[in-house]
Design an enzyme around this catalytic site. Structure first.
Site, PDB file in Angstrom:
ATOM      1  N   LYS A   1       0.861  -1.188   0.000  1.00  0.00           N
ATOM      2  CA  LYS A   1       0.000   0.000   0.000  1.00  0.00           C
ATOM      3  C   LYS A   1       0.894   1.234   0.000  1.00  0.00           C
ATOM      4  CE  LYS A   1      -3.919   2.044   2.551  1.00  0.00           C
ATOM      5  NZ  LYS A   1      -4.764   1.971   3.759  1.00  0.00           N
TER       6      LYS A   1
ATOM      7  N   SER B   1      -9.813   2.309   2.793  1.00  0.00           N
ATOM      8  CA  SER B   1      -8.869   2.998   1.941  1.00  0.00           C
ATOM      9  C   SER B   1      -7.893   2.064   1.218  1.00  0.00           C
ATOM     10  CB  SER B   1      -8.059   3.999   2.768  1.00  0.00           C
ATOM     11  OG  SER B   1      -7.211   3.324   3.686  1.00  0.00           O
TER      12      SER B   1
ATOM     13  N   SER C   1     -10.249   0.194   7.058  1.00  0.00           N
ATOM     14  CA  SER C   1      -9.584   0.314   5.752  1.00  0.00           C
ATOM     15  C   SER C   1      -8.947  -0.957   5.224  1.00  0.00           C
ATOM     16  CB  SER C   1      -8.523   1.419   5.806  1.00  0.00           C
ATOM     17  OG  SER C   1      -9.133   2.671   5.666  1.00  0.00           O
TER      18      SER C   1
END
Lengths: 486, 496
Positions: free
Chosen positions: B80, B160, B184
């Site tokens: 990420k 997210s 997330s």
């Protein structure tokens, strides 16, 4: 002493002062990073990624800084809070890399304490300490190197500070000065802050208000930011108090504001008003756990504390028989006290006191040296005093030897031998000299014998001169008396 | 059907590599190729690093040939783009860090690399991890590889960690790192039909991970199976002296917990999670989960987590307060993008106006507001009190149950253009995930089935502090029972 008052048109005014002192903690590295906390260095060379606020960087508390804060709290005879917490104080500035300063707002590590101050007339006063907390310093903005740009030096960013907040107990510039000097002395004794105001390792925010004599409660105060010398703090209080009295007396109001002291013009100027005051949006620092320390650790630190100025003073008076005034001078700096004790221990303490406060300090002044780089070591001075005590030399010769020591750095015994200054205690030699003098001054001998006692001094002087000052004065006296009487 | 290299899970690929059935170069090349084929559309990567990956694969093969290499040696994963990676651009999906190349590595990614994992690049996310749709990225939204049965509309992958979820689901990587602040990891895992774990707060170091809300942010694994997640988590987790909030306790061998079963385990069903308007399909899948656990020998108990309804508002206050402060450092002075101005304030304003997207700005404003003088007590302080109460709810529940079962999200994935215009409606996506975040307890999401529109739904398990193992045991039972073998429309092994 008579209280400090400002005499206005309409009466007498009292001054109320509270000080917030920022003192840089002596430590190898910064409060939350491993970067060097040393003063100076090329700009931006003592900066870690944590100090520069890079994304994902986290603070890690420096244990030694906490120990220093605890030591300071103990030195201020203050409450040590076993639970304390860090908070973020948020504001934007170019030299504040993260956009917040990590400080302790709600739960400081040190609570209430006191500082004892002594005024010039000997009066003792106790100034309350409200609290003391740890926080990180910001960097430095440099605005005068370029017409359009500012430069940032982050060497100082993240360096550990202690903020020591006093109660509004201070009532005059003199008290403020005494408080600051005392605080500085305690911190230096503890080794927790070097107290160097020129390098900015100690600076003060000064809160000033005034009130009519006898009035209860406080009027609005102004805060004078970042004053960096004891003298300027005292001056700032004086001019700020006068400014406030003038405003109150002319029917005006004091606005709570932050001001700056301009020592060139000797005035304070508004920096920002209450309306412009920052909203710091304090909240607990989520990157750090609350700081919980053990009482046993505090006890350990306490047991290892150095002797504090007040205790040392009392001890010197008792052990070495010095006066209250002398103990004050001798303990002003720990290095002086150490020097003194090295000399006085096992020597004639009175002699040591007189020499250090007299010839030794005079020599330091004259040569512009500090006690740390004194041309004469404590050991050398002690040797000199022992040469006096054991009658190797007399006091007068000692002064000559001392000057030579200042000059050459040689040991007193070496100088005495080199110059042949060893005191003459040979009765025969002294008697021979006296006989010669008496023979050469038969008229004066007559006058003395017919009652002119004052001439004795003349004979002493002549004898010492003949012996090049090296005769033992007591023996000269004794032998003169004997020979003049015969 | 001929088995393809994309049928591998992380665990099976690990075996194939060790037994030299495949080479790391082969495996990595296939995945790089899949990214090139599919990611132009999915947009799950912000930065691809194929050259570095190929080099690493060669080194991995050399080690594997000698029977050496760490537990993840040769396995291609994605990172990420919130984790700082040394020498590789790290953007947080924000323009303000659009060209930021950190000279340091986050602890979590360093741990993965130490074990030999090979990063194929940096995965897309909501800007600064703020969002539940992955549409707030400055590098464009991510497309969910799943499609509705009757429509070709682009779906959101959740957020997210939307890029991580989409890349894992589409078979572009064998696993990925995510971060979870209020859901997330779990919500995008559910939306993309994969598995994700939000470990206990403090289990993984936050050092080098770009902060959203420091007291909530926690890194975790995302992969296609729980076993894969367990393998990844074991490498990611651990005490880090550089993060004072990381916890110093040993990291268990998580994989070993997978087969423990749930016999005698007490599973709590919180009545407060049966919110008004909960879709029947969600209710049904939840009931299905209850049945699966019962059938496997667990005892199911109704419990109460009385402060649940305050979780979401309190979360948005606590998280945004911290965010407003955490994002103050993006000022254009030391790193990142700068827009010059005539004064320092003008520089700040221009830099931050140009650098941050709308959602980030909205959250900074809200966070600043709730900390402001005069509002602090009403908002921030109350939110902290709610947080304590939420934590107490869980601790009390864990006096009687071992684990809690709930839905992961109140819906399946929705289309990009179905995203509500009211930001508060978007925030409601987090209603089931936020309480565990606020309490700091671990939670995971496993795919449980498809909804009527043909997209995956997830089930969430919430556990005791540092008891990821029980979560894995129970999760594994759900995983086996659900035997979720559906694949998204867009998948590396399908369109080739």
């Amino acid at each position: 002493m008579s209280a400090y008052r400002i005499t206005g048109e309409t009466g007498e005014w009292e001054v109320i002062v509270g000080l917030e002192v920022h003192a840089q903690i002596v430590s190898q590295s910064k409060l939350f990073s491993g970067a060097s906390a040393e003063y100076g260095g090329e700009p931006n060379t003592h900066v870690s990624l944590v100090d520069a606020g890079f994304p994902g960087m986290l603070p890690v508390l420096n244990r030694e800084c906490v120990a220093q804060a605890v030591r300071t709290g103990l030195g201020l005879r203050a409450q040590i809070n076993l639970f304390s917490r860090f908070d973020r104080k948020n504001y934007f500035y170019a030299d504040l890399p993260t956009g917040y300063q990590i400080s302790q707002f709600e739960h400081p590590i040190v609570g209430k304490g006191t500082v004892e101050i002594e005024l010039s007339d000997g009066e003792i006063r106790h100034i309350g300490v409200t609290r003391m907390h740890m926080e990180q310093d910001a960097g430095k903005s440099i605005h005068d190197q370029d017409p359009t740009r500012s430069f940032i030096d982050l060497n100082r960013a993240g360096v550990a500070l202690m903020e020591i907040v006093s109660e509004p107990d201070i009532r005059s510039p003199e008290e403020a000065g005494a408080y600051l000097r005392k605080l500085r002395q305690i911190l230096r004794y503890l080794g927790t802050c070097d107290g160097n105001m020129e390098e900015g390792s100690m600076r003060a925010d000064v809160n000033v208000s005034v009130r009519r004599e006898g009035e209860e409660g406080y009027r609005t105060r102004c805060e004078i930011k970042n004053v960096n010398s004891v003298r300027f703090v005292m001056q700032a209080i004086e001019v700020e108090a006068q400014r406030q009295v003038d405003i109150w007396e002319s029917g005006g109001e004091i606005d709570q504001e932050t001001r700056l002291f301009d020592h060139v013009k000797s005035e304070t100027r508004s920096l920002r008003t209450k309306e412009d005051a920052h909203d710091y949006r304090y909240f607990p620092e989520p990157d750090l756990l609350p700081l919980v320390i053990e009482q046993s650790w505090v006890d350990e630190l306490k047991a290892a504390l150095p002797e504090l100025p007040e205790d040392k003073r009392a001890r010197l008076e008792k052990e070495y028989g010095v006066s209250r005034y002398e103990s004050g001078v001798l303990t002003a700096e720990q290095s002086v006290a150490d020097f003194y004790e090295t000399v006085a221990r096992g020597a004639d303490a009175r002699l040591a006191t007189n020499w250090i406060l007299g010839d030794f300090f005079a020599a330091l002044n004259r040569t512009g040296r500090s006690i740390e780089d004194s041309p004469v070591s404590a050991e050398a001075l002690r040797e000199l005093l022992s040469l006096i005590s054991d009658s190797t030399i007399n006091g007068k010769i000692a002064k000559e030897v001392f000057e030579d020591m200042v000059e050459t750095g040689e040991k007193p015994s070496v100088i005495v031998d080199r110059k042949g200054l060893r005191q003459v205690t040979d009765t025969g030699a002294i008697e021979a000299a006296i006989s010669d003098i008496l023979a050469a001054n038969a008229d004066k001998v007559e006058e003395y014998r017919s009652g002119k006692d004052k001439l004795f001094g003349f004979f002493v002087g002549q004898t010492m001169k003949a012996m090049k000052g090296k005769a033992n004065p007591a023996m000269v006296n004794e032998l003169l008396k004997k020979l003049l009487a015969s | 059907m001929m088995s393809s290299i994309f049928d591998h899970t992380l665990a099976s690929a690990r075996e194939a590599l060790r037994s030299r059935k495949i080479s790391a170069v082969e495996l990595v090349d296939a995945h790089i190729d899949a990214i090139e084929r599919l990611d132009g559309g999915l947009n799950s990567f912000i930065t691809r690093t194929p050259e570095q990956a190929r080099l690493a694969a060669k080194e991995a093969d050399a080690l594997l040939a000698k029977g050496e290499g760490g537990s993840l040696c040769g396995l291609p994963i994605g990172i990420k783009d919130l984790f700082a990676t040394e020498g590789v651009r790290t953007t947080a999906a924000s323009k303000i860090l659009g060209n930021f190349v950190p000279p340091y590595e986050s602890t979590v990614t360093a741990n993965l690399k130490r074990e030999g994992a090979i990063s194929l690049g940096k995965l897309n996310l909501d800007e600064f991890a703020m969002g539940s749709t992955n549409l707030t990225s400055a590098f464009g939204g991510v497309e969910n590889p799943w499609k509705l049965r009757d429509s070709d509309a682009k779906l959101v992958p959740g957020g997210s960690s939307g890029g991580s979820a989409a890349a894992v689901a589409a078979g572009l990587v064998l696993g990925a790192t995510g971060t979870d602040t209020g859901g997330s990891i779990r919500q995008p895992a559910a939306f993309c039909g994969i598995t994700g774990i939000k470990p206990t707060y403090g289990r993984c170091s936050r050092f080098g991970t770009i902060a959203f809300a420091s007291s909530l942010d926690q890194a975790g694994p995302m992969a296609r199976t729980l076993q894969d997640c367990a393998i990844l988590l074991e490498s990611m987790a651990g005490f880090d002296p550089k993060d004072s909030t990381s916890v110093n306790r040993p990291v268990p061998h998580y994989e070993a917990a997978l087969g423990r079963g749930v016999k005698g385990l007490k599973v709590g069903i919180p009545k407060e999670y049966r919110i008004d308007g909960l879709p029947a399909e969600i209710e049904a899948i939840w009931q299905q989960g209850i049945n699966w656990l019962k059938e496997a020998g667990a005892e199911v108990v109704d419990i109460s987590l009385p402060h649940t309804k305050y979780g979401l508002p309190a979360y948005y206050i606590a998280a945004l307060a911290e965010a407003s402060s955490n994002l103050a450092r993006y000022d254009g002075v030391r790193f990142g993008e700068r827009v010059s101005g005539a004064s320092l304030d003008a520089l700040y304003e221009a830099t931050r106006a140009a650098g941050f997207g709308d959602e980030v700005k909205r959250r900074i404003l809200l966070g600043t507001y709730v900390l402001s003088s005069g509002y602090y007590d009403a908002y921030y302080l109350r939110a902290q009190k709610v947080r304590t109460l939420l934590q107490r709810d869980f601790l009390k529940a864990y006096e009687t149950v071992d684990v809690i079962l709930a839905p992961t999200a109140p819906s399946g994935a929705f289309a990009w253009d179905e995203k509500p215009t009211d930001p508060v409606q978007v925030y409601l996506n987090d209603v089931f995930t936020v309480p565990a975040s606020m309490a700091g307890v671990p939670a995971l999401s496993v795919p449980a089935g498809l909804d009527g529109r043909g997209v995956p739904l997830g089930l969430q398990l919430i556990g005791r502090f540092f008891d990821e193992e029980t979560l894995l045991a129970a999760g594994s039972v759900l995983e086996r029972a659900a035997s979720f073998t559906h694949r998204p429309t867009i998948h590396a092994g399908v369109s080739a």
